[in-house]
Design a protein around this motif. Structure first.
Motif, PDB file in Angstrom:
ATOM      1  N   VAL A  96     -12.455   2.901   9.800  1.00 37.34           N
ATOM      2  CA  VAL A  96     -11.872   2.342   8.578  1.00 37.34           C
ATOM      3  C   VAL A  96     -10.412   2.778   8.502  1.00 37.34           C
ATOM      4  CG1 VAL A  96     -12.066   2.137   6.080  1.00 37.34           C
ATOM      5  CG2 VAL A  96     -14.128   2.516   7.464  1.00 37.34           C
ATOM      6  N   ASN A  97      -9.519   1.847   8.780  1.00 38.27           N
ATOM      7  CA  ASN A  97      -8.087   2.123   8.698  1.00 38.27           C
ATOM      8  C   ASN A  97      -7.665   2.099   7.233  1.00 38.27           C
ATOM      9  OD1 ASN A  97      -5.377   2.511   9.659  1.00 38.27           O
ATOM     10  ND2 ASN A  97      -5.011   0.355   9.200  1.00 38.27           N
ATOM     11  N   ASP A  98      -7.450   3.278   6.686  1.00 42.25           N
ATOM     12  CA  ASP A  98      -7.225   3.410   5.238  1.00 42.25           C
ATOM     13  C   ASP A  98      -5.740   3.274   4.895  1.00 42.25           C
ATOM     14  OD1 ASP A  98      -8.190   3.856   2.605  1.00 42.25           O
ATOM     15  OD2 ASP A  98      -7.526   5.943   2.715  1.00 42.25           O
ATOM     16  N   GLY A  99      -5.191   2.105   5.179  1.00 43.08           N
ATOM     17  CA  GLY A  99      -3.793   1.833   4.825  1.00 43.08           C
ATOM     18  C   GLY A  99      -2.792   2.690   5.561  1.00 43.08           C
ATOM     19  N   LYS A 128     -11.055  -0.137  -2.630  1.00 44.34           N
ATOM     20  CA  LYS A 128      -9.764  -0.802  -2.486  1.00 44.34           C
ATOM     21  C   LYS A 128      -9.926  -2.058  -1.641  1.00 44.34           C
ATOM     22  CE  LYS A 128      -7.090   2.118  -4.720  1.00 44.34           C
ATOM     23  NZ  LYS A 128      -6.260   1.727  -5.874  1.00 44.34           N
ATOM     24  N   PRO A 129      -9.088  -3.071  -1.865  1.00 44.14           N
ATOM     25  CA  PRO A 129      -9.233  -4.359  -1.164  1.00 44.14           C
ATOM     26  C   PRO A 129      -9.205  -4.227   0.350  1.00 44.14           C
ATOM     27  CG  PRO A 129      -7.673  -4.549  -2.981  1.00 44.14           C
ATOM     28  CD  PRO A 129      -7.984  -3.093  -2.845  1.00 44.14           C
ATOM     29  N   ILE A 130     -10.065  -5.019   1.003  1.00 44.63           N
ATOM     30  CA  ILE A 130     -10.117  -5.067   2.462  1.00 44.63           C
ATOM     31  C   ILE A 130      -9.158  -6.148   2.946  1.00 44.63           C
ATOM     32  CG2 ILE A 130     -11.581  -5.624   4.442  1.00 44.63           C
ATOM     33  CD1 ILE A 130     -13.921  -4.432   2.946  1.00 44.63           C
ATOM     34  N   ARG A 131      -8.311  -5.777   3.900  1.00 44.25           N
ATOM     35  CA  ARG A 131      -7.322  -6.722   4.415  1.00 44.25           C
ATOM     36  C   ARG A 131      -7.826  -7.483   5.632  1.00 44.25           C
ATOM     37  NH1 ARG A 131      -2.368  -2.462   3.666  1.00 44.25           N
ATOM     38  NH2 ARG A 131      -3.434  -1.462   5.440  1.00 44.25           N
ATOM     39  N   GLU A 150      -6.623  -1.362   2.088  1.00 47.62           N
ATOM     40  CA  GLU A 150      -5.543  -0.666   1.390  1.00 47.62           C
ATOM     41  C   GLU A 150      -5.932   0.796   1.196  1.00 47.62           C
ATOM     42  OE1 GLU A 150      -4.409  -2.601  -2.206  1.00 47.62           O
ATOM     43  OE2 GLU A 150      -4.014  -4.539  -1.235  1.00 47.62           O
ATOM     44  N   ASN A 151      -4.924   1.643   1.109  1.00 47.18           N
ATOM     45  CA  ASN A 151      -5.174   3.075   1.003  1.00 47.18           C
ATOM     46  C   ASN A 151      -5.894   3.430  -0.296  1.00 47.18           C
ATOM     47  OD1 ASN A 151      -3.859   5.955  -0.034  1.00 47.18           O
ATOM     48  ND2 ASN A 151      -4.494   5.939   2.095  1.00 47.18           N
TER      49      ASN A 151
END
Length: 476
Positions: A96-99, A128-131, A150-151
């Motif tokens: 999970v790339n957290d921003g 937080k929204p998933i991009r 998003e972070n």
């Protein structure tokens, strides 16, 4: 002040410190005994049977390994390669790339040929929204899923992974951790070795990878850290994991599973709402919630602990980063203890309320505060000319010798049990660290705890802070 009253006050202070010391000595002695018994029991229990059969079994449960990543560009490709090389069939790696603000996502896309896929997301999404959600075009990386969002912090990232996973168990780890190939086999065995109790979580020992040789996502050579700050942390981790948590596991009263290596029954974890995004001590808080959940429903359950060296991670080698880390741990500890304060000496929660919670309250929270103010009390008493030198020197020497004995025992028991550091020089170096730790490293830990408690009690705004990764050493 009347001399008689002053004498009574001083005697009272001496009694308080003496009682506190005796209680701590008794608890640590008991921990040493219980951890030894549990280690022997674990070794005997696991000395037979082939865990590799679990991997080939059609009944092997599905597991999702969730690894939050924030600005991990330096090590992300190597870390994922390690996770994809585990000896298990039915598992998924979800990063999970957290921003991230660096090139973490770009490096993952390039290294694993990722493409964005379409996946329906719950409109009532709380995180937080998933991009974007990414999968690899290559079958060899089919186990890898990357979530870009998003972070929102580590807890938010872990909750995202839990919600998107469809597997029975979830493993929540730090992305910079290196798991040994057999790690999931040991985890699954721990979940299934109980017949009368439901295993809701499995934790494990954390080993320090600083200066170790890593090649192709595999641990090639174990080395003692070159950095002295890392050496002290290695000694501290050895005491904490090999003796401390092993002892609490023996009496089924473990209240914390390290965020670097924790596996959970996904159903129970989601039932308690996942990780709390309003605390920096999420790894401790979720175990509290899951235990309470099972206690209140009066369902038989347990939390398992694996002492095998399955997880290796990088620790801070910079004093400032270390202080920020321990500051955060202190704040998380206080937040969790306050939130679950009704457990304090509450027989309703059995050993958790009568033993585990009081230990965390008196030793993990109160002891650093007593040490800090005790130091200034000594200076004040010396200035006033009322310091009882005989008592002070006697109790100081006793505490120092006991701490050394406890550290020596942890080092030698680790050598006997797993013998990761085989050079005599390395063992002697760790013993030297034990001799000087109370004067060099321990004051840093106490100061960090004081700073963290001050920030929390006086509402000083502070977040997670950052840790700069040096990256694992590679074979030349």
């Amino acid at each position: 002040m009347d001399s008689g009253l002053l004498h009574i006050i001083l005697e009272y202070i001496n009694i308080v410190f003496l009682t506190f010391t005796v209680v701590l000595f008794s608890m640590f002695t008991a921990m040493g005994y219980l951890s030894t018994r549990n280690s022997i029991h674990y070794r005997n229990k696991n000395s037979f049977g082939d865990i590799s059969k679990i991997m080939a079994s059609p009944l092997a449960p599905s597991i999702t390994i969730i690894a939050p990543a924030y600005n991990e560009g330096m090590t992300i490709v190597e870390n994922i390669r390690s996770l994809l090389s585990l000896r298990y069939v039915n598992y998924e790696v979800m990063v999970v790339n957290d921003g991230s603000k660096d090139d973490t996502l770009e490096k993952m896309i390039a290294a694993y040929d990722l493409v964005k896929i379409e996946q329906e997301i719950d409109p009532n999404w709380r995180s937080k929204p998933i991009r974007g959600i990414y999968k690899s075009k290559h079958r060899s990386f089919s186990k890898l899923t990357v979530i870009d969002k998003e972070n929102g912090g580590k807890s938010d990232a872990l909750n995202t992974g839990m919600a998107l996973s469809n597997n029975k168990y979830v493993g929540c780890i730090d992305v910079d951790c290196l798991l040994l190939p057999d790690a999931l086999l040991h985890v699954v065995k721990s979940f299934y070795q109980r017949s009368k109790k439901r295993v809701i979580a499995v934790g494990g020992v954390i080993r320090i990878a600083n200066s170790c040789i890593i090649q192709g996502g595999q641990l090639e050579e174990i080395r003692l850290p070159k950095n002295w700050l890392a050496k002290f942390q290695l000694l501290e981790y050895t005491r904490s994991f090999i003796l401390g948590r092993m002892a609490w596991g023996r009496i089924d009263s473990l209240l914390i599973i390290s965020g670097a290596f924790g596996f959970f029954d996904r159903e129970i974890a989601l039932a308690v709402g996942g990780y709390d995004t309003n605390t920096v001590g999420e790894d401790m808080e979720i175990v509290f919630k899951m235990r309470r959940y099972m206690h209140e429903r009066k369902e038989p359950y347990t939390v398992e602990y694996i002492p095998d060296p399955l997880c290796w991670t990088e620790v801070p080698e910079d004093t400032k980063i270390l202080i920020n880390q321990r500051d955060r741990w202190a704040r998380g500890n206080l937040e969790t203890l306050y939130k679950h304060k009704d457990m304090f000496f509450n027989p309703k929660f059995g050993r958790l309320g009568m033993l585990s919670y009081p230990y965390w309250f008196f030793y993990e929270w109160l002891a650093p505060i007593l040490e800090f103010f005790g130091f200034f009390s000594i200076i004040l008493f010396y200035y006033l000319g009322i310091l009882n030198w005989e008592f002070f020197l006697a109790i100081t020497a006793t505490v120092y010798m006991f701490s050394i004995m406890f550290s020596f025992y942890a080092i030698l028991w680790d050598v006997y049990s797993y013998n990761e550091y085989k050079k005599t020089k390395d063992i002697l170096t760790l013993m030297l660290c034990a001799l000087i730790e109370p004067f060099v490293f321990h004051p840093i830990v106490v100061w960090s705890a004081i700073r963290g408690n001050y920030k929390k009690l006086f509402k000083v705004k502070s977040g997670w802070g950052s840790q700069v990764r040096k990256g694992f050493a590679k074979a030349s």
